[in-house]
Design an enzyme around this catalytic site. Structure first.
Site, PDB file in Angstrom:
ATOM      1  N   GLU A 188      -3.939   7.633  -5.277  1.00  9.81           N
ATOM      2  CA  GLU A 188      -4.212   6.907  -6.519  1.00  9.81           C
ATOM      3  C   GLU A 188      -5.525   7.409  -7.102  1.00  9.81           C
ATOM      4  OE1 GLU A 188      -4.032   2.682  -5.803  1.00  9.81           O
ATOM      5  OE2 GLU A 188      -1.976   2.769  -5.134  1.00  9.81           O
ATOM      6  N   ARG A 216       0.868  -1.186   0.000  1.00 13.72           N
ATOM      7  CA  ARG A 216       0.000   0.000   0.000  1.00 13.72           C
ATOM      8  C   ARG A 216       0.900   1.230   0.000  1.00 13.72           C
ATOM      9  NH1 ARG A 216      -3.375  -2.675  -1.665  1.00 13.72           N
ATOM     10  NH2 ARG A 216      -5.433  -3.172  -0.863  1.00 13.72           N
ATOM     11  N   HIS A 272      -1.085   0.132  -9.737  1.00 17.29           N
ATOM     12  CA  HIS A 272      -1.803  -0.753  -8.803  1.00 17.29           C
ATOM     13  C   HIS A 272      -2.460  -1.920  -9.556  1.00 17.29           C
ATOM     14  CE1 HIS A 272      -3.981  -0.964  -4.668  1.00 17.29           C
ATOM     15  NE2 HIS A 272      -3.759  -2.170  -5.168  1.00 17.29           N
TER      16      HIS A 272
HETATM   17  N1  LIG Z   1      -0.695  -4.400  -5.488  1.00 14.43           N
HETATM   18  C1  LIG Z   1      -1.802  -5.115  -5.445  1.00 14.43           C
HETATM   19  O1  LIG Z   1      -2.550  -5.214  -6.418  1.00 14.43           O
HETATM   20  C2  LIG Z   1      -2.151  -5.835  -4.173  1.00 14.43           C
HETATM   21  C3  LIG Z   1      -3.027  -6.945  -4.232  1.00 14.43           C
HETATM   22  C4  LIG Z   1      -3.280  -7.662  -3.060  1.00 14.43           C
HETATM   23  C5  LIG Z   1      -2.723  -7.252  -1.857  1.00 14.43           C
HETATM   24  N2  LIG Z   1      -1.909  -6.159  -1.832  1.00 14.43           N
HETATM   25  C6  LIG Z   1      -1.293  -5.724  -0.573  1.00 14.43           C
HETATM   26  O2  LIG Z   1      -0.329  -6.682  -0.183  1.00 14.43           O
HETATM   27  C7  LIG Z   1      -0.316  -6.757   1.236  1.00 14.43           C
HETATM   28  C8  LIG Z   1       0.155  -8.143   1.654  1.00 14.43           C
HETATM   29  O3  LIG Z   1      -0.794  -9.100   1.207  1.00 14.43           O
HETATM   30  P1  LIG Z   1      -0.763 -10.592   1.769  1.00 14.43           P
HETATM   31  O4  LIG Z   1      -1.824 -11.333   1.016  1.00 14.43           O
HETATM   32  O5  LIG Z   1       0.606 -11.113   1.788  1.00 14.43           O
HETATM   33  O6  LIG Z   1      -1.279 -10.321   3.240  1.00 14.43           O
HETATM   34  P2  LIG Z   1      -1.089 -11.237   4.535  1.00 14.43           P
HETATM   35  O7  LIG Z   1      -2.116 -10.799   5.505  1.00 14.43           O
HETATM   36  O8  LIG Z   1      -1.006 -12.679   4.151  1.00 14.43           O
HETATM   37  O9  LIG Z   1       0.362 -10.800   5.076  1.00 14.43           O
HETATM   38  C9  LIG Z   1       0.625  -9.560   5.676  1.00 14.43           C
HETATM   39  C10 LIG Z   1       1.766  -9.789   6.653  1.00 14.43           C
HETATM   40  O10 LIG Z   1       2.181  -8.512   7.148  1.00 14.43           O
HETATM   41  C11 LIG Z   1       2.526  -8.712   8.509  1.00 14.43           C
HETATM   42  N3  LIG Z   1       2.559  -7.454   9.250  1.00 14.43           N
HETATM   43  C12 LIG Z   1       1.540  -6.802   9.871  1.00 14.43           C
HETATM   44  N4  LIG Z   1       1.991  -5.682  10.472  1.00 14.43           N
HETATM   45  C13 LIG Z   1       3.328  -5.633  10.236  1.00 14.43           C
HETATM   46  C14 LIG Z   1       4.350  -4.720  10.600  1.00 14.43           C
HETATM   47  N5  LIG Z   1       4.079  -3.656  11.367  1.00 14.43           N
HETATM   48  N6  LIG Z   1       5.600  -4.945  10.172  1.00 14.43           N
HETATM   49  C15 LIG Z   1       5.883  -6.049   9.423  1.00 14.43           C
HETATM   50  N7  LIG Z   1       4.958  -6.963   9.058  1.00 14.43           N
HETATM   51  C16 LIG Z   1       3.697  -6.747   9.447  1.00 14.43           C
HETATM   52  C17 LIG Z   1       1.483  -9.677   9.031  1.00 14.43           C
HETATM   53  O11 LIG Z   1       1.920 -10.310  10.220  1.00 14.43           O
HETATM   54  C18 LIG Z   1       1.359 -10.639   7.863  1.00 14.43           C
HETATM   55  O12 LIG Z   1       2.246 -11.750   8.006  1.00 14.43           O
HETATM   56  C19 LIG Z   1      -1.773  -6.474   1.638  1.00 14.43           C
HETATM   57  O13 LIG Z   1      -1.796  -5.855   2.890  1.00 14.43           O
HETATM   58  C20 LIG Z   1      -2.293  -5.585   0.566  1.00 14.43           C
HETATM   59  O14 LIG Z   1      -2.314  -4.255   1.015  1.00 14.43           O
HETATM   60  C21 LIG Z   1      -1.627  -5.451  -2.952  1.00 14.43           C
END
Ligand SMILES: NC(=O)c1ccc[n+]([C@@H]2O[C@H](COP(=O)([O-])OP(=O)(O)OC[C@H]3O[C@@H](n4cnc5c(N)ncnc54)[C@H](O)[C@@H]3O)[C@@H](O)[C@H]2O)c1
Length: 334
Positions: free
Chosen positions: A265, A236, A284
């Site tokens: 965005e 994000r 994105h």
């Molecule tokens: N670019 C895109 O199109 C797109 C699409 C899907 C998701 N995303 C983003 O990708 C991110 C990750 O997705 P995911 O499916 O792996 O999510 P997920 O929930 O499987 O993993 C997120 C991880 O971040 C960790 N986390 C939380 N707070 C933290 C901190 N302060 N410091 C370090 N780690 C921390 C959590 O413990 C978890 O393991 C989502 O949050 C979303 O915003 C982007």
């Protein structure tokens, strides 16, 4: 369920055949409209038994006018555009789709890491402008054997690590919510944030945006990165203080940045990051592929069908609705 309508209130995919098949399976008809505003949503969906939504606001005002709705399914994971409290009060299940784009975002992050490290985009631009022999003036480090840093170690970060195994990288992970043993079992090293920043050659962000991660990558954090570091953000935009990143790129205190997501965005036209040659800027689209789109559509209509058949969808966002009591089908549904 003859006479029942399922409403897609802001479609935008190439076709809605997948949803139409799901609707047919429960004897409902599917209708699609690009609703302009809340009023339009309420007019279009007031008698629908289910709603599928991408970005439109499904506010309390809208929900109060949805007299027959039993499920709202979001095309995607985030549900900040749906008033969950109001939905729960009205006995409406809110479901989302998770995991549909894990491979895609991981592949996108890897593409940005490799493109940043190998200067693919800046060199492409330079060659088009007549340059040649660019390498020596712009030193590039070998990726194989270098250090990969992952902020967050959830589904996407783990996929990045797995897919990059052939590069024989040392992998560092900072994730306060994942057990160190699990990180080690995956072949990575759990580290504190500052160590992650200091040691990573390629740093990829995969944590959610929340109060703790907002501007986690600020001027202080950027100053800890190696001048040769490549920073990639597919999570994000708010994780990075963009003004500080612009300064770091301008000063050359980091080598490159690959950004799929942005604080604002769409990225505003005159935004200073657009002038940073070492920034690779995307729109994105990390989640997107033809396969993930189909998985997203299928996941959303599956959730609708589940509720209409009195089953629980795979991912319910307001589980409290089951204790509170679900809205039941009315006689008009045949
Ligand atoms: N670019 C895109 O199109 C797109 C699409 C899907 C998701 N995303 C983003 O990708 C991110 C990750 O997705 P995911 O499916 O792996 O999510 P997920 O929930 O499987 O993993 C997120 C991880 O971040 C960790 N986390 C939380 N707070 C933290 C901190 N302060 N410091 C370090 N780690 C921390 C959590 O413990 C978890 O393991 C989502 O949050 C979303 O915003 C982007």
């Amino acid at each position: 369920m003859s006479g029942a309508r399922i409403a897609i209130i802001d479609g935008g995919y190439r076709s809605s055949e997948i949803e139409a098949d799901g609707a047919a399976a429960v004897g409902a008809t599917l209708e699609v409209r690009q609703c302009r505003d809340e009023e339009d949503v309420a007019d279009f969906a007031h008698d629908a038994v289910a709603i599928l939504v991408r970005q439109s606001l499904v506010s309390r005002r809208v929900i109060e006018r949805l007299g027959r709705c039993r499920v709202i399914a979001r095309y995607g994971t985030g549900v900040d555009n749906v008033d969950l409290e109001a939905a729960t009060e009205h006995g409406i299940v809110v479901a989302n789709v998770v995991g549909f784009g894990t491979h895609e975002v991981a592949e996108h992050a890897i593409a940005l890491l490799l493109a940043g490290a190998r200067r693919i985009v800046s060199h492409d631009r330079a060659v088009r402008e007549g340059a040649w022999d660019i390498g020596p003036a712009d030193p590039i480090s070998r990726i194989t054997g270098s250090t990969l840093g992952l902020l967050g170690f959830g589904a996407i970060a783990r996929a990045v690590q797995r897919k990059l195994k052939g590069f024989e990288m040392r992998t560092l992970v900072h994730d306060p919510f994942v057990d160190d043993e699990l990180v080690r079992a995956a072949g990575a090293e759990p580290v504190g944030l500052d160590e992650l920043l200091r040691e990573s050659d390629l740093l990829s962000l995969h944590a959610p945006l929340d109060g703790a991660t907002y501007h986690l990558i600020d001027a202080r954090a950027l100053a800890l990165l190696k001048p040769s570091a490549v920073l990639v953000n597919t999570a994000r935009g708010g994780l990075i203080d963009t003004a500080a990143l612009v300064a770091a790129l301008q000063e050359g205190s980091i080598a490159a940045a690959g950004l799929d997501v942005h604080e604002q965005e769409p990225l505003p036209l005159g935004h200073p990051i657009r002038a940073c040659e070492r920034a690779i800027l995307l729109d994105h689209a990390g989640w997107y592929s033809e396969q993930s789109t189909r998985a997203l559509q299928q996941g959303a209509i599956d959730a609708v069908v589940a509720v209409l058949q009195a089953r629980r969808p795979v991912s319910v966002v307001n589980p409290g609705v089951y204790a509170r009591g679900l809205r039941v089908a009315d006689s008009g549904e045949g």
